[in-house]
Write an enzyme that holds these catalytic residues in place. Structure first.
Site, short mmCIF file in Angstrom:
data_model
loop_
_atom_site.label_atom_id
_atom_site.label_comp_id
_atom_site.label_asym_id
_atom_site.label_seq_id
_atom_site.Cartn_x
_atom_site.Cartn_y
_atom_site.Cartn_z
N ARG A 59 15.33 -8.60 -8.64
CA ARG A 59 14.19 -7.81 -8.21
C ARG A 59 13.13 -7.76 -9.31
O ARG A 59 11.93 -7.83 -9.05
CB ARG A 59 14.61 -6.37 -7.85
N TYR A 111 -9.56 -6.77 7.75
CA TYR A 111 -8.34 -7.01 8.51
C TYR A 111 -7.81 -5.71 9.10
O TYR A 111 -7.71 -4.70 8.40
CB TYR A 111 -7.30 -7.66 7.59
N ASP A 183 -9.86 -9.60 -1.37
CA ASP A 183 -8.92 -10.32 -0.51
C ASP A 183 -9.51 -11.70 -0.26
O ASP A 183 -10.51 -11.86 0.44
CB ASP A 183 -8.73 -9.56 0.80
N LYS A 208 -0.82 -17.12 5.17
CA LYS A 208 -1.90 -17.92 5.73
C LYS A 208 -2.04 -19.26 5.00
O LYS A 208 -1.12 -20.04 4.98
CB LYS A 208 -3.20 -17.12 5.70
#
Length: 398
Positions: A59, A111, A183, A208
């Site tokens: 992690r 978004y 972004d 994406k």
């Protein structure tokens, strides 16, 4: 300056394609494997208590994840990269840089998932949000107040492809000690590098373009700010919204062809945009690469290309859009974007359905607005597909 070694292919003097294929990676030392192995181990042996080779628990850090993070950092011309389980996991982690009472100014055309998280989740934790057209300097100045600690920008925006002057907004934010997050999902680092223009953090939905094959859900951040990186690294480990090593491996593989794919996405999107602009059933096309786009010159200045995303308004409303989308063949009627396959959607009832109707109307997200993610199929086939589907709309109007 000494020449970079084989193990230092993140060097900024190399071209984009070279860094996309090699940055953060070198041959596996035990076997000489050219492709980086997937490190699935959750824990790592230590030579002495507290003494390890850079990894202790997966992690906190993982070799496959680190390779992906370093590669993205190199492509975004930043110092650091941080990978997450999704784009929204990355967004959530950024908001943990803030405290109750802090204010965030967000681009109004954003978004739908980002807006939903800000307004319906993060706002319940004591953060305050304002939405404004950040491409308008006066709107920015009106939205910011003494408690503003972060500005969240998409450029181009989703789905209306509005462009904001990143360099100007970054200077405005820096003067006020405000974190600027950009972004960059729509453009990818191939076409735009916000950190070079003064942004504090650049964010991507890896799902994406970076991965590019519609088979991974991931997010990533890049920054050159030492303090911000230290805080984000702590939060990445403490919150734990990390991606699996196998997903990182797939995303690394996607990065290796990013430059090739983005060129083809843009080439086809440009041809389709020009074709749609001349079609009698199309009211308006929104694509930064068209001279008709109101911010075309700004886009040409701060971007190296115009990308593979475009939107257009079909003449009519929901019924015309429905008929068009039900008759499309090659384009997949589906949410998401940035894959090798072409996708098409109706934002008002799909990606932006969570945005209140009155806000959608104000922004211009009508039932006639169709969004395309242009893939890398033969563009002549894509144009023919659009034309035959629009033919069904023409028949509807007779």
């Amino acid at each position: 300056m000494s020449q970079p070694t084989k193990k230092d292919l993140s060097y900024s003097g190399f071209g984009f394609g070279t860094r996309a294929i090699h940055a953060g990676q070198c041959a596996e030392p035990t076997t000489g494997a050219v492709i980086l192995p997937i490190s699935l181990s959750t824990t790592f042996q230590q030579s002495s208590p507290g003494v390890h080779q850079g990894f202790d628990y997966s992690r906190s850090g993982n070799p496959t994840r680190r390779a992906f993070e370093e590669c993205v950092a190199s492509l975004e011309k930043g110092k650091y990269g941080l990978a997450f389980a999704s784009g929204l996991a990355a967004t959530t982690t950024i908001t943990h840089l803030l405290k109750a009472g802090d204010h965030v100014v967000c681009m109004d055309d954003v978004y739908g998932g980002t807006r939903r998280y800000f307004t319906r989740v993060a706002s319940n934790l004591g953060l305050n949000f304002s939405f404004a057209d950040l491409s308008d300097q006066k709107a920015v100045e009106s939205a910011v107040n003494e408690h503003t600690k972060l500005i969240w920008l998409e450029t181009p925006t989703n789905p209306l492809l509005k462009i904001t002057d990143i360099k100007s907004l970054a200077a405005f934010a820096k003067q006020r000690n405000i974190i600027l997050v950009v972004d960059n999902t729509f453009m990818s680092p191939y076409f735009q590098n916000p950190l070079e223009l003064g942004a504090t953090i650049v964010m991507h939905s890896v799902t994406k373009y970076l991965n590019g094959h519609s088979d991974v859900v991931m997010g990533v951040l890049a920054t050159s700010d030492d303090e911000i990186y230290t805080r984000l690294k702590f939060l990445q480990n403490s919150i734990g919204a990390i991606p699996a090593p196998f997903d990182c491996f797939l995303a690394i593989r996607g990065l290796k062809t990013l430059h090739v794919r983005m060129r083809e996405h843009e080439r086809s999107a440009t041809k389709i945009a020009k074709h749609l602009e001349a079609h009698p059933l199309v009211e308006r096309v929104v694509y930064p690469g068209l001279p008709s786009h109101p911010q075309h010159q700004l886009a040409a200045t701060q971007m190296k290309g115009f990308g593979g995303m475009l939107s257009f308004y079909i003449k009519g409303g929901f019924e015309e859009s429905r008929v068009f989308l039900e008759n499309i063949r090659i384009f997949a009627l589906a949410e998401s974007l940035g894959g090798v396959e072409s996708l098409i959607e109706l934002p008002s009832v799909m990606t932006h359905a969570s945005v209140p109707a009155e806000e959608r109307a104000k922004l211009g997200i009508s039932d006639g607005l169709v969004r395309l993610s242009v893939g890398i199929e033969d563009v002549e086939d894509l144009i023919a597909d659009i034309d035959q589907a629009l033919g069904h709309v023409a028949a509807l109007k007779k």
